[in-house]
Design an enzyme around this catalytic site. Structure first.
Site, PDB file in Angstrom:
ATOM      1  N   TYR A  29      -0.800  63.513  -7.224  1.00 17.70           N
ATOM      2  CA  TYR A  29      -1.262  63.716  -8.605  1.00 17.70           C
ATOM      3  C   TYR A  29      -2.278  64.865  -8.627  1.00 17.70           C
ATOM      4  O   TYR A  29      -3.486  64.631  -8.514  1.00 17.70           O
ATOM      5  CB  TYR A  29      -1.926  62.450  -9.144  1.00 17.70           C
ATOM      6  CG  TYR A  29      -1.057  61.214  -9.142  1.00 17.70           C
ATOM      7  CD1 TYR A  29       0.029  61.091 -10.008  1.00 17.70           C
ATOM      8  CD2 TYR A  29      -1.334  60.145  -8.291  1.00 17.70           C
ATOM      9  CE1 TYR A  29       0.812  59.956 -10.031  1.00 17.70           C
ATOM     10  CE2 TYR A  29      -0.555  58.993  -8.297  1.00 17.70           C
ATOM     11  CZ  TYR A  29       0.521  58.907  -9.164  1.00 17.70           C
ATOM     12  OH  TYR A  29       1.301  57.768  -9.169  1.00 17.70           O
ATOM     13  N   ASP A  36      -7.507  57.763 -15.787  1.00 14.13           N
ATOM     14  CA  ASP A  36      -8.102  57.956 -14.460  1.00 14.13           C
ATOM     15  C   ASP A  36      -9.487  58.585 -14.591  1.00 14.13           C
ATOM     16  O   ASP A  36     -10.458  58.125 -13.969  1.00 14.13           O
ATOM     17  CB  ASP A  36      -7.231  58.879 -13.613  1.00 14.13           C
ATOM     18  CG  ASP A  36      -5.897  58.293 -13.231  1.00 14.13           C
ATOM     19  OD1 ASP A  36      -5.665  58.033 -12.038  1.00 14.13           O
ATOM     20  OD2 ASP A  36      -5.053  58.102 -14.134  1.00 14.13           O
ATOM     21  N   TYR A  81       4.354  68.721  -8.516  1.00 11.75           N
ATOM     22  CA  TYR A  81       4.420  67.561  -9.419  1.00 11.75           C
ATOM     23  C   TYR A  81       5.539  67.764 -10.433  1.00 11.75           C
ATOM     24  O   TYR A  81       5.736  68.868 -10.952  1.00 11.75           O
ATOM     25  CB  TYR A  81       3.095  67.362 -10.156  1.00 11.75           C
ATOM     26  CG  TYR A  81       3.146  66.230 -11.158  1.00 11.75           C
ATOM     27  CD1 TYR A  81       2.983  64.911 -10.751  1.00 11.75           C
ATOM     28  CD2 TYR A  81       3.396  66.469 -12.510  1.00 11.75           C
ATOM     29  CE1 TYR A  81       3.061  63.867 -11.662  1.00 11.75           C
ATOM     30  CE2 TYR A  81       3.477  65.442 -13.427  1.00 11.75           C
ATOM     31  CZ  TYR A  81       3.308  64.129 -12.999  1.00 11.75           C
ATOM     32  OH  TYR A  81       3.404  63.101 -13.901  1.00 11.75           O
ATOM     33  N   ASP A 163       3.785  52.137 -15.515  1.00 14.34           N
ATOM     34  CA  ASP A 163       5.007  52.897 -15.755  1.00 14.34           C
ATOM     35  C   ASP A 163       6.300  52.091 -15.673  1.00 14.34           C
ATOM     36  O   ASP A 163       7.166  52.205 -16.534  1.00 14.34           O
ATOM     37  CB  ASP A 163       5.105  54.056 -14.761  1.00 14.34           C
ATOM     38  CG  ASP A 163       3.942  55.028 -14.862  1.00 14.34           C
ATOM     39  OD1 ASP A 163       2.945  54.704 -15.521  1.00 14.34           O
ATOM     40  OD2 ASP A 163       4.037  56.105 -14.273  1.00 14.34           O
ATOM     41  N   TYR A 348       5.167  49.645  -7.129  1.00 12.80           N
ATOM     42  CA  TYR A 348       4.365  50.140  -8.260  1.00 12.80           C
ATOM     43  C   TYR A 348       3.838  49.001  -9.142  1.00 12.80           C
ATOM     44  O   TYR A 348       3.050  48.181  -8.679  1.00 12.80           O
ATOM     45  CB  TYR A 348       5.209  51.162  -9.023  1.00 12.80           C
ATOM     46  CG  TYR A 348       4.434  52.360  -9.540  1.00 12.80           C
ATOM     47  CD1 TYR A 348       3.448  52.973  -8.780  1.00 12.80           C
ATOM     48  CD2 TYR A 348       4.710  52.900 -10.783  1.00 12.80           C
ATOM     49  CE1 TYR A 348       2.751  54.066  -9.255  1.00 12.80           C
ATOM     50  CE2 TYR A 348       4.020  54.005 -11.271  1.00 12.80           C
ATOM     51  CZ  TYR A 348       3.034  54.587 -10.501  1.00 12.80           C
ATOM     52  OH  TYR A 348       2.343  55.671 -10.976  1.00 12.80           O
ATOM     53  N   GLU A 392      -3.850  53.527  -3.593  1.00  9.63           N
ATOM     54  CA  GLU A 392      -3.553  53.513  -5.032  1.00  9.63           C
ATOM     55  C   GLU A 392      -3.345  52.072  -5.508  1.00  9.63           C
ATOM     56  O   GLU A 392      -3.832  51.678  -6.559  1.00  9.63           O
ATOM     57  CB  GLU A 392      -2.308  54.346  -5.306  1.00  9.63           C
ATOM     58  CG  GLU A 392      -1.956  54.498  -6.784  1.00  9.63           C
ATOM     59  CD  GLU A 392      -0.753  55.390  -7.016  1.00  9.63           C
ATOM     60  OE1 GLU A 392      -0.399  55.597  -8.202  1.00  9.63           O
ATOM     61  OE2 GLU A 392      -0.149  55.882  -6.034  1.00  9.63           O
TER      62      GLU A 392
END
Length: 423
Positions: A29, A36, A81, A163, A348, A392
């Site tokens: 990222y 964030d 990205y 997401d 995720y 993460e």
């Protein structure tokens, strides 16, 4: 041990600092992400107050004229990205994405203001941000709640911050993939593909981007045009908590018009949240706005509702639900119920633990008098750091670190956890 963890977290914030904004982590990222940055600023405030204010100022420097704050600001070129500015094509002076993210800024600014030692700077910096945050909130209720229900919808899963949540599966099936232009993902080059959204999900993500781009990012049209319209209780709880904190700050800083409008949004929203409650699940559920039905998916979104000032009996019920979840996993809070068929401990938002959500759930529980459950969440969060570092996200069963490493907002939340414990 606590001092060593704090110092390591501060080192990660410095490592990912780009001067006026932070990136979530190197490689995966490489730009500024909306929520964030706001949550990172809370951690920064314990180290350098001026730098914390600058983080949020930089984000709002790229607010759209209609009030929206985009979810990505592409400050510099980086072809590592996808999708980058060439896909979004929002035609901003500094390129941005064309969708938004959970509006946690009101809460973050209030938190930074309350802990500030330089009171004059805090009053000046917060006072300048309040009208911008109020404009963003007004944009939400105007553009994402056109029928005036009191709750806003997301029109792309990326807006939720969660997401690939199981919550979106059924509604997302209505999003076609025909006409999606060929693309090459970059995320799976930086992280294990088994931990990331699937290719089929990515094709639907990009379909929505192309659809909205074809409407010239006109926010008066996007809500009704989207085949994906979901009311997420967690997203709305963040918005309502930010409305409450904005109102209190506006009172302190003598901006009564902003305070009154924020409280009006808050009152309507809290009343409407009751329509999302499920006695059977013991938590709030998402609403498929297109069908007008609740989505029977026991995810973390319905537990995050504690972040807003929900009724005490609802917070107590969620506390009970979390206690039950805590018997199924080693580390709270899993992003989906482990008993559900769709649960995936590594992928995720379909099972793993995220410290930023842990922080908000624990904060809400503490406010609602559910201190014991909040303490378990905080203890589990610190235990994950000790076991697996600043990842993460994490497997809730064995603590396996997943996604990006040396992650900025994970470090920021740990700093806040430790600071609160010290207080």
């Amino acid at each position: 041990m606590a001092n060593a963890i704090f110092d390591h977290a501060a080192e990660i914030l410095r490592e990912n600092d780009r001067g006026t904004y932070t990136v979530p982590t190197h490689g995966l990222y490489p730009f500024q992400w909306n929520w964030d940055s706001c949550l990172t600023a809370i951690g920064q405030a314990h180290i350098n107050e001026d730098r914390a204010w600058t983080e949020i100022d930089t984000l709002f420097d790229h607010q759209w004229d209609d009030g929206m704050v985009p979810h990505i600001v592409f400050h510099q070129h980086d072809d590592g990205y996808f999708p980058g500015p060439d896909v979004w094509q929002t035609h901003r002076p500094t390129p941005t994405s064309g969708i938004t993210q959970p509006p946690v800024a009101g809460f973050a600014v209030r938190r930074i203001f309350d802990m500030a030692k330089d009171r004059d700077m805090a009053r000046a910096r917060a006072g300048a941000l309040l009208p911008k945050i109020a404009a963003w909130h007004d944009w939400f209720f105007r553009s994402r709640d056109p029928q005036g229900t009191g709750l806003v919808a997301i029109i792309h899963p990326w807006e939720s911050g969660r997401d690939n949540s199981v919550d979106w599966d059924a509604a997302f099936e209505r999003v076609p993939t025909k006409g999606v232009l060929p693309f090459v993902r970059r995320d799976t080059q930086h992280a294990n593909p088994d931990h990331r959204p699937t290719q089929a999900q990515y094709e639907r993500y990009i379909y929505l981007v192309q659809l909205f781009r074809g409407l010239n990012w006109d926010n008066s049209k996007l809500h009704d045009a989207s085949p994906f319209q979901v009311v997420d209780p967690g997203f709305n709880a963040i918005l309502l908590r930010s409305c409450a904190d904005l109102a209190d700050l506006a009172d302190t800083l003598d901006q009564p018009g902003i305070a009154a409008q924020a409280r009006a949004h808050l009152a309507r929203g809290l009343a409407a949240m009751e329509t999302l409650w499920s006695d059977a699940q013991g938590q709030y559920l998402c609403l498929d706005r297109t069908l007008g039905t609740l989505i029977q998916s026991p995810s973390i979104g319905g537990l995050l509702a504690t972040f807003a000032a929900i009724p005490q009996h609802r917070a107590a019920a969620i506390g009970t639900r979390l206690t039950t979840l805590g018997e199924k996993v080693t580390y709270l809070v899993p992003s989906h119920d482990p008993d559900a068929a769709e649960f995936d401990s590594l992928r995720y938002w379909r099972g793993p633990v995220w410290l930023i959500v842990n922080y908000m759930i624990a904060d809400g529980l503490q406010q609602a008098g559910q201190g014991d459950v909040a303490a378990r969440i905080v203890a589990d969060s610190i235990a994950l750091i000790e076991k697996s570092g600043f990842a993460e996200y994490y497997d809730p069963t064995d603590g396996t670190p997943c996604g990006g490493g040396r992650f900025t907002w994970t470090a920021a939340m740990v700093i806040e956890f430790l600071a609160q414990a010290g207080r």
